[in-house]
Scaffold this motif. Structure first.
Motif, short mmCIF file in Angstrom:
data_model
loop_
_atom_site.label_atom_id
_atom_site.label_comp_id
_atom_site.label_asym_id
_atom_site.label_seq_id
_atom_site.Cartn_x
_atom_site.Cartn_y
_atom_site.Cartn_z
N SER A 110 0.82 -1.22 0.00
CA SER A 110 0.00 0.00 0.00
C SER A 110 0.86 1.27 0.00
CB SER A 110 -0.97 -0.01 1.19
OG SER A 110 -0.26 -0.25 2.38
N ASP A 111 2.13 1.16 0.38
CA ASP A 111 3.04 2.31 0.34
C ASP A 111 4.00 2.26 -0.85
OD1 ASP A 111 1.99 3.24 2.77
OD2 ASP A 111 3.44 2.06 3.93
N GLN A 123 -4.64 0.28 -6.54
CA GLN A 123 -5.17 -0.28 -5.28
C GLN A 123 -6.16 0.65 -4.60
OE1 GLN A 123 -1.81 -1.34 -2.73
NE2 GLN A 123 -0.51 0.23 -3.63
N GLU A 124 -5.94 1.96 -4.72
CA GLU A 124 -6.88 2.88 -4.05
C GLU A 124 -8.23 2.96 -4.77
OE1 GLU A 124 -6.05 7.22 -4.54
OE2 GLU A 124 -4.23 6.52 -5.53
N VAL A 155 -1.95 -6.93 1.01
CA VAL A 155 -2.86 -5.91 0.46
C VAL A 155 -4.05 -5.77 1.41
CG1 VAL A 155 -2.23 -5.85 -1.98
CG2 VAL A 155 -3.75 -7.65 -1.17
N PRO A 156 -4.50 -4.54 1.62
CA PRO A 156 -5.50 -4.29 2.66
C PRO A 156 -6.94 -4.51 2.16
CG PRO A 156 -4.81 -2.23 1.69
CD PRO A 156 -4.03 -3.30 0.98
N ARG A 157 -7.89 -4.34 3.05
CA ARG A 157 -9.33 -4.28 2.75
C ARG A 157 -9.86 -5.52 2.01
NH1 ARG A 157 -10.75 -0.67 -0.74
NH2 ARG A 157 -8.74 -0.08 -1.57
#
Lengths: 199, 199
Positions: A72-73, B98-99, B143-145
């Motif tokens: 994510s970064d 990703q966002e 990876v998030p979410r």
């Protein structure tokens, strides 16, 4: 044999050099190379290194880096270090070095455990490692003149545990001199297209 | 779901789009994209694509190329196409996308059989494929979410056999619509970090 060790002053590179020196002429290369200076991120610098060394029997690379960032970064810009150094740096050592290798010579590159056993922050390094491994496997079937090409995939080494062991929770570090033996196997043995896992 | 298919006009991309369209809103993207124009070699173009599409549930990439050259003819310059297109192009679709992905969304990239079963002239493509596979496996753990990330590794497809089958001596080509089903599995299923081999 006449062997270039790129990254010879690093933790693993030192052990490789020590393991080879009793039986081979070792040319220690690197950004702070004792014998030859080289920055693998620069194709011109790689070309200059080979002009300086002339023909050799083996090229080992134990250098190359990548940024450790959460996905994510991780930006395209931060991913460039892994691309330019650990991936292209290593592959360009092969592409630009093949004409300097004697018949039956060998290239040995370096991958790493995080491509097989992922760690947080390791995606950019894993990408580079996976690219090198696949290149080696594929290049091995067509490099000419009996030239061989392998890579070594080290686990985290004991000597680096205090510094970066926090990234490798639950891993069992291996001694760097055990990792070095895989490079000796690649240079003195007869296999090609291998990724020697020292896990 | 709302799904971007990059490379939607390609042999495999068309079959992916056809397989998804009965149940999903498909945004066809590519250099000659019907819905959105994108050149994956340009991070700016990728960013523009996502600005245009807004949030989506899945991003599939079925585009990306590399030069097919013998290793002895492969130069750092000729290797750049594989680096910029098939490797970085795909990874930048993830890093920059990703966002824009909804919670629980997915990325599905494309590798290829030659990383596992090497062919002459295939080292640059294999390198890119291996890098993508390792990135996917590693990125999946962080990876998030609830976002998932997989890749599909197609064999040579029947539809391309007349054009490039000569590079794949002895391979058994697979139909492109069978390859497309692996992308559907990635989008509609729940697995992550996989490289679906359609060999």
């Amino acid at each position: 044999m006449r062997v270039i060790v790129v990254g010879a002053s690093g933790t693993i590179g030192q052990k490789i050099s020590e393991a080879l020196e009793p039986n081979h002429e070792v040319l220690r290369a690197g950004r702070h190379g004792v014998d030859v200076s080289v920055d693998i991120m620069s194709p011109d610098s790689i070309a200059d290194m080979y002009k300086m060394t002339g023909r050799v029997d083996a090229v080992i690379n134990a250098s190359g880096g990548a940024n450790f960032k959460a996905v994510s970064d991780l930006t395209p810009e931060l991913n460039e270090k892994g691309i330019e150094s650990k991936l292209k740096g290593q592959i360009n050592l092969v592409l630009l070095g093949q004409e300097y290798l004697n018949d039956g010579g060998s290239f040995t590159l370096t991958t790493g455990v995080m491509m097989d056993d992922p760690i947080p922050l390791g995606a950019s390094a894993a990408m580079a490692n996976g690219g090198v491994k696949a290149f080696v496997k594929s290049a091995a079937i067509e490099v000419p003149r009996g030239i061989r090409i392998n890579c070594v995939s080290p686990n985290i080494v004991q000597e680096s545990w205090d510094r970066i062991g926090g990234l490798f929770a639950g891993f069992t570090p291996v001694p760097a001199d055990r990792v070095a033996r895989a490079y000796v196997k690649s240079v003195e043995g007869a296999q090609t297209g291998q990724n020697y896992e020292v896990y």
